[in-house]
Design an enzyme around this catalytic site. Structure first.
Site, mmCIF file in Angstrom:
data_model
loop_
_atom_site.group_PDB
_atom_site.id
_atom_site.type_symbol
_atom_site.label_atom_id
_atom_site.label_comp_id
_atom_site.label_asym_id
_atom_site.label_seq_id
_atom_site.Cartn_x
_atom_site.Cartn_y
_atom_site.Cartn_z
ATOM 1 N N CYS A 161 0.816 -1.217 0.000
ATOM 2 C CA CYS A 161 0.000 0.000 0.000
ATOM 3 C C CYS A 161 0.847 1.264 0.000
ATOM 4 O O CYS A 161 0.313 2.363 -0.145
ATOM 5 C CB CYS A 161 -0.956 -0.014 1.189
ATOM 6 S SG CYS A 161 -2.170 -1.332 1.060
HETATM 7 N N1 COA Z 1 -19.177 -10.527 9.640
HETATM 8 C C1 COA Z 1 -19.481 -10.865 10.912
HETATM 9 N N2 COA Z 1 -18.565 -11.263 11.816
HETATM 10 C C2 COA Z 1 -17.284 -11.323 11.399
HETATM 11 C C3 COA Z 1 -16.888 -10.986 10.093
HETATM 12 C C4 COA Z 1 -17.899 -10.578 9.203
HETATM 13 N N3 COA Z 1 -17.615 -10.231 7.924
HETATM 14 N N4 COA Z 1 -15.563 -11.136 9.987
HETATM 15 C C5 COA Z 1 -15.120 -11.560 11.174
HETATM 16 N N5 COA Z 1 -16.151 -11.680 12.043
HETATM 17 C C6 COA Z 1 -16.129 -12.150 13.429
HETATM 18 C C7 COA Z 1 -14.831 -12.846 13.771
HETATM 19 O O1 COA Z 1 -14.857 -14.194 13.329
HETATM 20 C C8 COA Z 1 -14.805 -12.725 15.271
HETATM 21 O O2 COA Z 1 -15.637 -13.676 15.835
HETATM 22 P P1 COA Z 1 -15.224 -14.396 17.226
HETATM 23 O O3 COA Z 1 -15.171 -13.277 18.227
HETATM 24 O O4 COA Z 1 -16.320 -15.361 17.427
HETATM 25 O O5 COA Z 1 -13.875 -15.005 16.975
HETATM 26 C C9 COA Z 1 -15.428 -11.338 15.501
HETATM 27 O O6 COA Z 1 -16.174 -11.038 14.317
HETATM 28 C C10 COA Z 1 -14.392 -10.273 15.724
HETATM 29 O O7 COA Z 1 -13.398 -10.421 14.723
HETATM 30 P P2 COA Z 1 -12.001 -9.717 14.791
HETATM 31 O O8 COA Z 1 -11.138 -10.166 13.662
HETATM 32 O O9 COA Z 1 -11.445 -9.840 16.155
HETATM 33 O O10 COA Z 1 -12.520 -8.228 14.528
HETATM 34 P P3 COA Z 1 -11.790 -6.871 14.673
HETATM 35 O O11 COA Z 1 -12.690 -5.950 15.386
HETATM 36 O O12 COA Z 1 -10.390 -7.020 15.142
HETATM 37 O O13 COA Z 1 -11.746 -6.358 13.170
HETATM 38 C C11 COA Z 1 -10.362 -6.189 11.235
HETATM 39 C C12 COA Z 1 -11.100 -7.101 12.165
HETATM 40 C C13 COA Z 1 -9.670 -7.002 10.159
HETATM 41 C C14 COA Z 1 -11.340 -5.239 10.521
HETATM 42 C C15 COA Z 1 -9.372 -5.351 12.063
HETATM 43 O O14 COA Z 1 -8.524 -6.195 12.785
HETATM 44 C C16 COA Z 1 -8.550 -4.434 11.207
HETATM 45 O O15 COA Z 1 -9.032 -3.427 10.762
HETATM 46 N N6 COA Z 1 -7.239 -4.705 10.987
HETATM 47 C C17 COA Z 1 -6.444 -3.976 10.091
HETATM 48 C C18 COA Z 1 -6.783 -4.473 8.762
HETATM 49 C C19 COA Z 1 -6.302 -3.671 7.609
HETATM 50 O O16 COA Z 1 -6.676 -2.558 7.463
HETATM 51 N N7 COA Z 1 -5.528 -4.312 6.737
HETATM 52 C C20 COA Z 1 -5.075 -3.768 5.538
HETATM 53 C C21 COA Z 1 -3.829 -3.005 5.825
HETATM 54 S S1 COA Z 1 -3.244 -2.312 4.360
#
Ligand code: COA
Length: 373
Positions: free
Chosen positions: A156
């Site tokens: 990115c």
């Molecule tokens: N719909 C519903 N639930 C979902 C889901 C979806 N699309 N995707 C994941 N979940 C669930 C997970 O399985 C998890 O369930 P669990 O608690 O039973 O294990 C729960 O929601 C929370 O997931 P988690 O991964 O812990 O969520 P989070 O709040 O950390 O958000 C991201 C996940 C990926 C959005 C976040 O970590 C993030 O923004 N990271 C940076 C990502 C990024 O920007 N990457 C690109 C960089 S260039």
């Protein structure tokens, strides 16, 4: 030594849109189809059942409402779940070149520069459509630009690292006018069958015209300085590559041949890294964060950007201070920070300072300090 400047930017965004509602509906159909197909293995415990996705989760976790895509075809088919692009002959422009030309047309018109005046073209993106010949050289030919061209892949941060490279060449005099294009076909490498990441990305292309400040025909942004850094991490990874066929199961439909991330680790590790990077860049220029009128951050995730902005500014950002285009465009990889810059630099007055900062796979981080002239 010459003063490098960004004299215009341009954007191409494909017209097709997928809303969160549509995305979740097709994903949930896919999950139901998958679970029915693998019912016996799921009961036996050898395959994990897929859970439904949700629009509430997506908006809360990312700040994204929709994404633009090169095509909806194939993507919304629950038994396929990846785009269908038509085969192009070698005599046709590649997809990335076509996107780049559209963004470049807008940027060149705004800068008042003819394509033949460029002596450098960089195609800076997180994925390149083929191994060779370089897509940038194809773009150079289609534009009729002179000089030389090369592709640059820094996740990115591809566009900001390219801005640093072009700035240094302009400063030294080896290049007079540079075009940086970032055609991002993120829909080709995202895993639409994985609810953890299926909502993150969208397609877009940006173009940046860089010249000597003395050549600018209108309002422009002097590049005061750039600061790029990389630090190896497996937390955002894609194992696809030219050795694929030679490895056991290499051509199989494997999860690791698309975008894979440890989202929580990325969030936790990248936020402090980027905030410290920006503060160090400002410090090296003898500036306080309060001197910045705008902070154009990589458009990955609203939560990450809010936290980075708070750490840099030492307070909650005011509305518009850290422009956010995620709701409409999602994460367009290296195009994102330039897209945000393009859409919100009109209010900058002569002397105002702003900073573009990208971050992402690698890890990589690139900041560009700009002064409106
Ligand atoms: N719909 C519903 N639930 C979902 C889901 C979806 N699309 N995707 C994941 N979940 C669930 C997970 O399985 C998890 O369930 P669990 O608690 O039973 O294990 C729960 O929601 C929370 O997931 P988690 O991964 O812990 O969520 P989070 O709040 O950390 O958000 C991201 C996940 C990926 C959005 C976040 O970590 C993030 O923004 N990271 C940076 C990502 C990024 O920007 N990457 C690109 C960089 S260039």
């Amino acid at each position: 030594m010459y003063q490098p400047a960004i004299t215009a930017t341009g954007v191409y965004v494909p017209p097709d849109v997928i809303t969160n509602e549509e995305l979740v509906e097709s994903y949930n159909q896919h999950a139901d189809w998958f679970n029915a197909k693998h019912a016996a293995e799921i009961v036996a415990g050898t395959v994990e059942a897929k859970e439904h996705s949700s629009t509430e989760f997506i908006y809360k976790a990312s700040g994204i409402l929709q994404r633009h895509v090169m095509t909806r075809e194939g993507l919304m088919d629950p038994e396929r779940m990846y785009p269908h692009f038509r085969q192009r002959s070698n005599d046709e422009p590649s997809m990335m070149a076509e996107m780049a030309l559209r963004a470049a047309d807008q940027a060149l018109a705004r800068a008042g520069v003819a394509a033949t005046d460029f002596d450098l073209v960089i195609c800076a993106a997180s994925n390149i459509e083929r191994a060779y010949p370089a897509v940038s050289i194809e773009i150079q030919k289609l534009l009729g630009a002179k000089g030389f061209a090369f592709d640059m892949v820094v996740g990115c941060s591809s566009a900001t690292v390219a801005i640093q490279a072009a700035s240094d060449m302009i400063r030294a005099g080896s290049v007079r006018k540079a075009l940086i294009v970032s055609p991002e076909i993120t829909t080709g490498h995202i895993e639409w069958r994985d609810r953890d990441c299926h909502f993150i990305f969208g397609d877009a292309c940006t173009a940046v015209v860089m010249e000597r400040a003395e050549d600018a025909k209108g309002a422009h942004f002097k590049v005061r300085s750039c600061n790029c850094a990389t630090e190896f991490s497996n937390n955002i990874r894609n194992n696809n590559g030219f050795l694929r066929r030679n490895r056991p199961d290499g051509m199989a439909d494997r999860r690791d041949m698309q975008f894979v991330q440890e989202g929580r680790k990325v969030f936790k590790e990248v936020v402090p890294m980027v905030a410290a990077h920006v503060l160090a860049h400002l410090h090296s220029e003898g500036l306080e964060p309060a001197s910045l009128k705008r902070l154009w951050l990589h458009q990955a995730n609203k939560g990450m950007n809010d936290m980075i902005a708070r750490r840099v500014l030492g307070r909650d950002p005011a509305p518009g201070e850290t422009p956010n285009v995620l709701e409409e465009y999602a994460n367009t990889s290296s195009a994102g920070a330039i897209l945000a810059f393009d859409m919100s630099n009109g209010e900058m007055q002569p002397g105002d300072l702003g900073l573009i900062c990208s971050y992402g796979a690698g890890y990589s981080v690139g900041s560009v300090l700009l002064e409106r002239a």
